[in-house]
Scaffold this active site. Structure first.
Site, PDB file in Angstrom:
ATOM      1  CE1 TYR A 186      -0.043  27.661 -22.004  1.00 47.56           C
ATOM      2  CE2 TYR A 186       2.906  27.659 -21.347  1.00 47.56           C
ATOM      3  CZ  TYR A 186       1.254  27.135 -21.372  1.00 47.56           C
ATOM      4  OH  TYR A 186       1.190  26.299 -20.531  1.00 47.56           O
ATOM      5  CD  GLU A 227      -4.009  30.078 -21.193  1.00 47.35           C
ATOM      6  OE1 GLU A 227      -3.793  30.875 -21.543  1.00 47.35           O
ATOM      7  OE2 GLU A 227      -3.081  28.622 -20.931  1.00 47.35           O
ATOM      8  CG  ASP A 265     -14.598   8.065 -28.944  1.00 47.33           C
ATOM      9  OD1 ASP A 265     -14.246   7.806 -29.911  1.00 47.33           O
ATOM     10  OD2 ASP A 265     -14.679   7.776 -27.795  1.00 47.33           O
ATOM     11  CB  THR A 319      -7.767   9.146 -31.320  1.00 41.79           C
ATOM     12  OG1 THR A 319      -7.687   7.904 -31.990  1.00 41.79           O
ATOM     13  CG2 THR A 319      -7.666   8.717 -29.298  1.00 41.79           C
ATOM     14  CE  LYS A 322      -6.630   4.540 -29.817  1.00 42.72           C
ATOM     15  NZ  LYS A 322      -8.280   4.981 -29.191  1.00 42.72           N
ATOM     16  NE  ARG A 348       1.166   8.376 -28.347  1.00 43.18           N
ATOM     17  CZ  ARG A 348      -0.026   7.028 -28.455  1.00 43.18           C
ATOM     18  NH1 ARG A 348      -1.130   7.538 -27.072  1.00 43.18           N
ATOM     19  NH2 ARG A 348       0.261   6.233 -29.171  1.00 43.18           N
TER      20      ARG A 348
HETATM   21  C1  LIG Z   1      -8.417   5.431 -27.256  1.00 48.06           C
HETATM   22  C2  LIG Z   1     -10.366   6.101 -27.384  1.00 48.06           C
HETATM   23  C3  LIG Z   1     -10.262   7.213 -26.739  1.00 48.06           C
HETATM   24  C4  LIG Z   1      -8.902   7.945 -25.861  1.00 48.06           C
HETATM   25  O1  LIG Z   1      -8.314   8.108 -26.277  1.00 48.06           O
HETATM   26  P1  LIG Z   1      -6.307   8.579 -25.424  1.00 48.06           P
HETATM   27  O2  LIG Z   1      -5.465   9.140 -26.499  1.00 48.06           O
HETATM   28  O3  LIG Z   1      -6.286   7.516 -24.785  1.00 48.06           O
HETATM   29  O4  LIG Z   1      -7.112   9.245 -24.077  1.00 48.06           O
HETATM   30  C5  LIG Z   1     -10.849   7.438 -26.622  1.00 48.06           C
HETATM   31  N1  LIG Z   1     -12.485   7.310 -26.841  1.00 48.06           N
HETATM   32  C6  LIG Z   1     -12.102   5.876 -27.945  1.00 48.06           C
HETATM   33  C7  LIG Z   1     -13.322   5.088 -28.385  1.00 48.06           C
HETATM   34  C8  LIG Z   1     -10.951   5.110 -27.905  1.00 48.06           C
HETATM   35  O5  LIG Z   1     -11.262   4.046 -28.945  1.00 48.06           O
END
Ligand SMILES: *Cc1c(COP(=O)(O)O)cnc(C)c1O
Length: 416
Positions: A53, A55, A199, A225, A228, A234
């Site tokens: 932990y 935090e 984003d 993220t 991807k 993840r």
């Molecule tokens: C995949 C994605 C997210 C969210 O990701 P999670 O890990 O599934 O919550 C946020 N913004 C964009 C543009 C995405 O493509």
């Protein structure tokens, strides 16, 4: 067999894990948001760092015994800074949506206006879906792609921004195949004194791999993220200018989250290390080459690609417009033969979200397995063959075997 202990301790879970591993090996993975992580990333996620932990932040924790954990989080932060040329990085967000929640909380008050890419055209849930926190807590003003070109016209974005004066401009997408003009977004935001938030969840790996322009040097805040195109565990991270560092860190913890996932942060550090290697640049370049080759191959078979092509790792195929097949039918038929894609709205879709006109197709995962441009022709052939024989059960069984034979030629990292 890579889970010997699970096999003896919990055969029920083992069975499921092996079947999923098999599915991943024998199928063609074209879901644009998915990838295969390295063995090193997998090992970190299964490590004893999950037991801690911590935090707080390195050097300022609410629990003792964090001297070593501090080092792994700091290493992840340093590598991310180097990778994206960022002033400040928070690697703790557990996933993309909570990262975005932290950004909204850090910069805005409930009710504030946000300009974001329309969801039915490629924005993400966390960019203002009515059932998502973003749509419930903030006033979302959408911008759109143009009807004729299916590309965003930045003059129109500017027009909306000047009229609506949002407090924040959000640039980013989950299903758009053209490059984003980050500099222009920044210039528009500066005219009205709005915060800039990018984003880059989908394209982070293409940016880290130096194939697409990086918004981090221009934007106030950038979230991504890590699972991807970036090909890490993840999770997510937030990068920002030094002036927003404290607001963002407080919004992540204690604003949105409790303890960070230290085993995942170790895996992030490893993935960033992998992305800093020169080979990753080749990987990112090959993803785009493969996406272009696949788009061209599908066009050659009469499928209409939204906006006429792709600049990144994904494309939207207007199946209903070009072949009178719905996205839902296509998803089901392709799943049946072991090809994974997802149904997707296309811009100005005449159909409904649960059975839209299109599918979204991406190349990050097949590129990780070693597919090249010439293999994209085979992938297009297999997709077309399945779709054209979608009501012929015997034919589909034959195609499934062909898909398997093709897929098995390309090893899955982390498994083989
Ligand atoms: C995949 C994605 C997210 C969210 O990701 P999670 O890990 O599934 O919550 C946020 N913004 C964009 C543009 C995405 O493509």
């Amino acid at each position: 067999m890579i889970y010997p202990t699970i096999q003896t301790e919990d055969p029920a879970v083992y069975e499921i894990m092996k079947r999923e591993e098999q599915r991943q090996k024998e199928g063609i993975e074209l879901i644009a948001s998915e990838n295969y992580v390295s063995r090193a990333v997998l090992e970190a996620m299964g490590s004893t760092l999950t037991n801690k932990y911590s935090e707080g932040y390195p050097g300022k924790r609410y629990y003792g015994g964090n001297e070593i954990i501090d080092q792994v989080e700091s290493l992840a932060v340093e590598r991310a800074k180097q990778l994206f040329n960022a002033e400040h990085v928070n690697v703790q967000p557990l996933s993309g949506s909570p990262a975005n929640l932290a950004v909204y909380m850090g910069l805005l008050n409930p009710g504030d206006k946000v300009l974001g890419f329309s969801l039915d055209q490629g924005g993400h849930l966390s960019h203002g879906h009515p059932l998502n926190f973003s749509g419930k807590l903030y006033t979302i003003i959408p911008y759109f792609a143009e009807k004729e070109t299916e590309v965003i016209d930045m003059d129109k974005v500017e027009e909306i921004a000047l009229r609506e004066k949002p407090k924040m401009i959000l640039a980013g997408f989950s299903a758009y195949s053209r490059d984003f003009d980050w500099k222009r977004f920044k210039a528009i935001a500066d005219k009205i004194g709005a915060f800039t938030f990018a984003d880059i969840a989908h394209v982070a790996g293409l940016i880290a791999g130096k194939q697409l322009e990086n918004p981090v040097p221009y934007f106030d805040v950038v979230s991504t993220t890590t699972h991807k195109t970036l090909r890490g565990p993840r999770g997510a991270m937030i990068m920002c200018k030094e002036q927003f560092a404290s607001a963002i860190d407080k919004a992540v913890f204690p604003g949105v989250q409790g303890g960070p996932h230290d085993h995942i942060n170790a895996a992030k550090a490893i993935a960033y290390g992998e992305a800093l290697k020169p080979e990753f640049t080749n990987y990112a370049a090959q993803i785009i080459k493969n996406a272009r080759a696949l788009a061209t191959a599908l066009q050659g078979k009469g499928y209409r690609i939204v906006s006429g092509g792709t600049d990144n790792h994904l494309m939207l195929v207007d199946l209903f417009g070009s072949k009178q097949i719905t996205g839902k039918e296509a998803e089901k038929c392709l799943e049946h033969v072991g090809i994974s894609i997802n149904k997707n709205m296309i811009p100005f879709d005449p159909r409904k979200p649960m059975d839209p006109s299109g599918i979204r197709v991406g190349t990050p995962a097949v590129t990780t397995r070693g597919c090249m441009e010439k293999d994209m022709q085979t992938v297009a052939d297999l997709m077309d063959e399945a779709l054209m024989n979608r009501s012929d059960e015997n034919k589909l069984t034959e195609i499934k075997e062909k898909v398997k034979q093709f897929a098995l030629r390309f090893p899955v990292p982390g498994v083989e």
